[in-house]
Design a protein around this motif. Structure first.
Motif, mmCIF file in Angstrom:
data_model
loop_
_atom_site.group_PDB
_atom_site.id
_atom_site.type_symbol
_atom_site.label_atom_id
_atom_site.label_comp_id
_atom_site.label_asym_id
_atom_site.label_seq_id
_atom_site.Cartn_x
_atom_site.Cartn_y
_atom_site.Cartn_z
ATOM 1 N N ALA A 1 -8.682 6.868 13.139
ATOM 2 C CA ALA A 1 -8.956 6.659 11.712
ATOM 3 C C ALA A 1 -9.277 5.192 11.432
ATOM 4 O O ALA A 1 -10.235 4.880 10.720
ATOM 5 N N ILE A 2 -8.507 4.273 12.015
ATOM 6 C CA ILE A 2 -8.742 2.836 11.803
ATOM 7 C C ILE A 2 -10.073 2.416 12.422
ATOM 8 O O ILE A 2 -10.868 1.716 11.802
ATOM 9 N N GLU A 3 -10.325 2.845 13.644
ATOM 10 C CA GLU A 3 -11.548 2.456 14.342
ATOM 11 C C GLU A 3 -12.800 3.086 13.729
ATOM 12 O O GLU A 3 -13.909 2.617 13.977
ATOM 13 N N SER A 4 -12.627 4.129 12.934
ATOM 14 C CA SER A 4 -13.770 4.814 12.315
ATOM 15 C C SER A 4 -14.079 4.309 10.909
ATOM 16 O O SER A 4 -15.066 4.736 10.301
ATOM 17 N N GLU A 5 -13.246 3.421 10.377
ATOM 18 C CA GLU A 5 -13.501 2.877 9.039
ATOM 19 C C GLU A 5 -14.811 2.091 9.052
ATOM 20 O O GLU A 5 -15.130 1.404 10.021
ATOM 21 N N THR A 6 -15.538 2.169 7.972
ATOM 22 C CA THR A 6 -16.840 1.503 7.872
ATOM 23 C C THR A 6 -16.722 0.008 8.159
ATOM 24 O O THR A 6 -17.519 -0.554 8.913
ATOM 25 N N LYS A 7 -15.728 -0.638 7.575
ATOM 26 C CA LYS A 7 -15.572 -2.087 7.769
ATOM 27 C C LYS A 7 -15.343 -2.411 9.240
ATOM 28 O O LYS A 7 -15.872 -3.391 9.757
ATOM 29 N N THR A 8 -14.558 -1.593 9.934
ATOM 30 C CA THR A 8 -14.320 -1.812 11.359
ATOM 31 C C THR A 8 -15.615 -1.646 12.144
ATOM 32 O O THR A 8 -15.925 -2.447 13.024
ATOM 33 N N LEU A 9 -16.387 -0.614 11.818
ATOM 34 C CA LEU A 9 -17.659 -0.391 12.510
ATOM 35 C C LEU A 9 -18.600 -1.587 12.358
ATOM 36 O O LEU A 9 -19.323 -1.940 13.277
ATOM 37 N N LEU A 10 -18.572 -2.204 11.184
ATOM 38 C CA LEU A 10 -19.494 -3.305 10.906
ATOM 39 C C LEU A 10 -19.012 -4.653 11.441
ATOM 40 O O LEU A 10 -19.817 -5.542 11.688
ATOM 41 N N GLN B 1 4.540 1.714 11.340
ATOM 42 C CA GLN B 1 3.249 2.399 11.216
ATOM 43 C C GLN B 1 2.182 1.609 11.960
ATOM 44 O O GLN B 1 2.132 0.378 11.884
ATOM 45 N N LEU B 2 1.297 2.319 12.684
ATOM 46 C CA LEU B 2 0.170 1.679 13.355
ATOM 47 C C LEU B 2 -0.805 1.173 12.297
ATOM 48 O O LEU B 2 -1.258 1.949 11.451
ATOM 49 N N ILE B 3 -1.106 -0.125 12.347
ATOM 50 C CA ILE B 3 -2.008 -0.704 11.350
ATOM 51 C C ILE B 3 -3.243 -1.331 11.987
ATOM 52 O O ILE B 3 -4.130 -1.800 11.282
ATOM 53 N N GLY B 4 -3.307 -1.336 13.314
ATOM 54 C CA GLY B 4 -4.463 -1.915 13.985
ATOM 55 C C GLY B 4 -4.227 -2.020 15.478
ATOM 56 O O GLY B 4 -3.281 -1.436 16.021
ATOM 57 N N GLN C 1 -8.280 -1.269 7.121
ATOM 58 C CA GLN C 1 -8.728 -1.869 5.867
ATOM 59 C C GLN C 1 -7.602 -2.027 4.846
ATOM 60 O O GLN C 1 -7.517 -3.043 4.175
ATOM 61 N N GLN C 2 -6.715 -1.062 4.725
ATOM 62 C CA GLN C 2 -5.671 -1.159 3.700
ATOM 63 C C GLN C 2 -4.635 -2.249 4.003
ATOM 64 O O GLN C 2 -3.874 -2.636 3.135
ATOM 65 N N TRP C 3 -4.626 -2.773 5.235
ATOM 66 C CA TRP C 3 -3.669 -3.820 5.604
ATOM 67 C C TRP C 3 -4.328 -5.188 5.726
ATOM 68 O O TRP C 3 -3.656 -6.167 6.024
ATOM 69 N N GLN C 4 -5.629 -5.268 5.488
ATOM 70 C CA GLN C 4 -6.327 -6.544 5.587
ATOM 71 C C GLN C 4 -5.983 -7.433 4.397
ATOM 72 O O GLN C 4 -5.691 -6.956 3.309
ATOM 73 N N GLY C 5 -6.038 -8.746 4.638
ATOM 74 C CA GLY C 5 -5.786 -9.713 3.577
ATOM 75 C C GLY C 5 -4.313 -9.903 3.248
ATOM 76 O O GLY C 5 -3.977 -10.509 2.242
#
Length: 184
Positions: free
Chosen positions: A29-38, A78-81, A103-107
């Protein structure tokens, strides 16, 4: 010795651990997020299949010259990255690192905390003199994080990556063992 036992692979708000089979779905799920892909690599940002992710996930082993960790939030476990060490060059005492945060754990400082923990692992347990990484010029949050960790910009590879219909620079960073000893 007690200090190392208490702090091994542990940051302020995260822990680094090998991922378990139960983590595969969260990892995908994390690796498939749009932001991760980009932002994660320079390949064409096409989503990988579950089989692609599963093959990579199941190839992870501590018996190679690559070390890949899940990043877990301490409070919830929880796995966050994920983050890892790769391209280890024992002759020249260098390696490269990479990191991906959901993405939800960024910043929120998790990435910086995880990178500092990974750096500590490398310099305490590997005979490495220099850690290298590359980041896209359009990722200012990652650039700030790496600078907080003590990395120094060593160069720009001009027009190295094609994203968003145009070419962008790739920024090369490095961190020497002696610099880390002064920063930490």
């Amino acid at each position: 010795m007690d200090h190392y036992l208490k702090t091994f692979l542990t940051g302020q708000s995260i822990t680094l651990q090998q991922m378990a089979p139960a983590d595969l779905e969260s990892f995908v799920a994390i690796e498939s997020e749009t932001k991760t892909l980009l932002l994660a690599n320079d390949e064409i940002p096409f989503p990988q299949t579950m089989e692609d992710h599963s093959a990579f996930f199941h190839s992870i082993s501590g018996k190679k010259d690559e070390f890949f960790f899940g990043i877990y939030e301490k409070a919830t476990h929880q796995l966050i990255g994920s983050c890892g060490v790769f391209a280890v060059n024992w002759q020249n005492s260098t390696c490269s690192v990479g990191i991906s945060i959901g993405q939800q754990w960024q910043g929120k400082g998790y990435g910086t905390d995880a990178m500092k923990t990974l750096i500590e692992f490398i310099f305490q347990y590997m005979a490495i003199q220099k850690i290298k990484l590359q980041v896209f010029s359009f990722n200012p949050a990652a650039i700030r994080s790496y600078e907080k960790c003590g990395f120094t910009k060593e160069g720009h590879l001009r027009n190295e990556i094609f994203r968003f219909g145009t070419f962008h620079d790739l920024i090369v960073f490095g961190l020497l063992r002696s610099e880390w000893n002064q920063v930490k």
